[in-house]
Structures are given as C-alpha cells and as structure tokens.
Scaffold this active site. Sequence first.
Site, PDB file in Angstrom:
ATOM      1  CG  ASN A   1      -5.586  -4.724  -4.118  1.00 32.91           C
ATOM      2  OD1 ASN A   1      -5.355  -3.668  -3.540  1.00 32.91           O
ATOM      3  ND2 ASN A   1      -4.830  -5.201  -5.085  1.00 32.91           N
TER       4      ASN A   1
ATOM      5  CG  HIS B   1      -7.779  -4.351   3.909  1.00 30.06           C
ATOM      6  ND1 HIS B   1      -7.020  -3.429   3.245  1.00 30.06           N
ATOM      7  CD2 HIS B   1      -7.183  -4.513   5.117  1.00 30.06           C
ATOM      8  CE1 HIS B   1      -6.007  -3.044   4.022  1.00 30.06           C
ATOM      9  NE2 HIS B   1      -6.095  -3.687   5.156  1.00 30.06           N
TER      10      HIS B   1
ATOM     11  N   GLY C   1       6.726   5.071  -6.839  1.00 30.17           N
ATOM     12  CA  GLY C   1       6.631   6.106  -5.816  1.00 30.17           C
ATOM     13  C   GLY C   1       7.062   5.625  -4.443  1.00 30.17           C
TER      14      GLY C   1
ATOM     15  CB  CYS D   1       2.670  -4.271 -10.742  1.00 31.47           C
ATOM     16  SG  CYS D   1       2.566  -3.116  -9.394  1.00 31.47           S
TER      17      CYS D   1
END
Length: 288
Positions: A116, A133, A260, A276
């Site tokens: 994130n 990132h 998922g 989460c």
Amino acid sequence: MTFMFDGRAATFDPIAPASAALADFLRAYPRLFVLTGAGISTASGIPDYRDLDGGWKRRPPVTYQAFVADGVTRARYWARSLIGWRRFGSARPNAAHAALARLENEGRIEALVTQNVDGLHQAAGSSAVIDLHGRLDEVRCLQCERRIPREAFQRELEARNPAWRELDALAAPDGDADLDGMDFTSFDVPACAVCGGMLKPDVVFFGENVPRERVEKAYAHLAVADAMLVVGSSLMVYSGFRFAREAARAGKPIAAINRGRTRADDLFALKVEGDCAEVLQVTCQAAA
Ligand SMILES: [Zn+2]
C-alpha cells in the site's frame, strides 16, 4: 449469535476457530515477516482494485510508460488525483493497522512490508515498515530527484485548476478518482520549480520496477524471520508474490488473512478467509 443457558451468555463466533489457529501460528513463530496489501486499508475507506477472484474491479491503473510518454495521460492522472487525494489524504488507520502495530510493539514483527502507498501503518504506530511501492504523500522530480510533499503539490494543482476543485468522484486505491468523459487537455500540470523536470507521485506504477535495494532489504528481513504472515493481499502482483515464493523456498511457513483467492493459496500453511481487522483483533487477544 448468542445462546443463553444457566443465566450466562455464550457467544459462538464463526471466526474464533480460525483465529485460534492463527494465534497458535503466532506462538509457534515468534518473529514474523508481514506482507500487507489493499485489503487491510479498505476499512479505512480506500477501495481495493481487485475482486474475490483476483481480477480487476475497475479499469487497471495508469502504467509508468503511459505516464511518462503522454502529456494528456499525465493531465488525466493529476486531474483525477486532485479529486481523489482529498479522501485518500484524510484516511485514518483502522483496527487491523493498530493490531499489527501492537504486534510490532510486542517484538513479534521482524519487518512489515506493505504494497500500500497510504502510509497508514506508520500512522498507526508501526516503524518496521518497508513501503514496497513507495508513498503517495510525496511527489518526486524525475530529472533532479527533488521531493515535495503531496499536500503542497495539491495546493498548487488546486490554484492552477480552480474549476476542478469543485468536482468529486469515487476514490480509487492509489488516490486516483473516476472522471470518465472529462476533457483533460486544459488541465494545468506544473513542472519541477527548480529544473522544469517531470513530476511524478513517488510510488511504483504498474510497468515500473520496485527499486532493487528496497527488495533486497525486504529479502534480508525475510531470511531471519520465522514465518510469513500475509494480510489483505491477493498477491497477484509479482512484487509481493515473490516474497511468498521465497518464504516457501526457504521452508518458512506462511499464514494468510484474505477474502477471496490469492496467487499463493497453494503455498499457505494456514489461510483465514475473513475481515482483516476482525481476525487480527481476535487473534491478538488469543495470542497475548
Ligand atoms: Zn527537478
């Protein structure tokens, strides 16, 4: 659901067994290499790009190549970012970020690598963070490497483009916003005030590589960790998936909390399908 008997309430929580297994995992492996993704920030109002099958929920984000090659693409990016930043920049960490900060405080986290770009782990109090990132709250000149705070850049974007300030749109995970059908050619994007170079958010775009030293630093932490914990990531992007692959290669067990399918499902020792924040809170209480 709650049942009453003998005047006492017994609560049966469907996530309790999974969280108990995860608490056992935390006790068995005291130093964790944690990898987090978009799923941990959705409860903070930052939407996920991917659906439960790991596919795109919306148009894929702009690539590095398109951003640097085309002025209209850059104008579109910054126009959408001008709108999206207000929501993104004011997002606050949630209970999942807080739980991981608490685990670090208890000495259980070797490193927290996040995909994130929202800075919410640091806002929650984590310090062993590697922003794989980058961070969206900084803007970098591609020519002279000067960095400016996104907040200051926001004020300049708004001053140059007063008509765009009034627009609002759906926020996307990278602080972008959906503004289909708008004409971006008149949007005024400032260049670097020092050298006139091209400005870019200091995040790794699709089509761009994560800086090598950042990856090496993460690998070094993984090498000394006991196990890996994945939180809220489908691991569809190679930059995150490689750490699961390396953990598996090194024989380190991997646990994951994610709603998922993920790209590494067959590598996990334990997977918890759930929210989460909810899972981490119950797990941390059980593991304390
Ligand atoms: Zn510059």
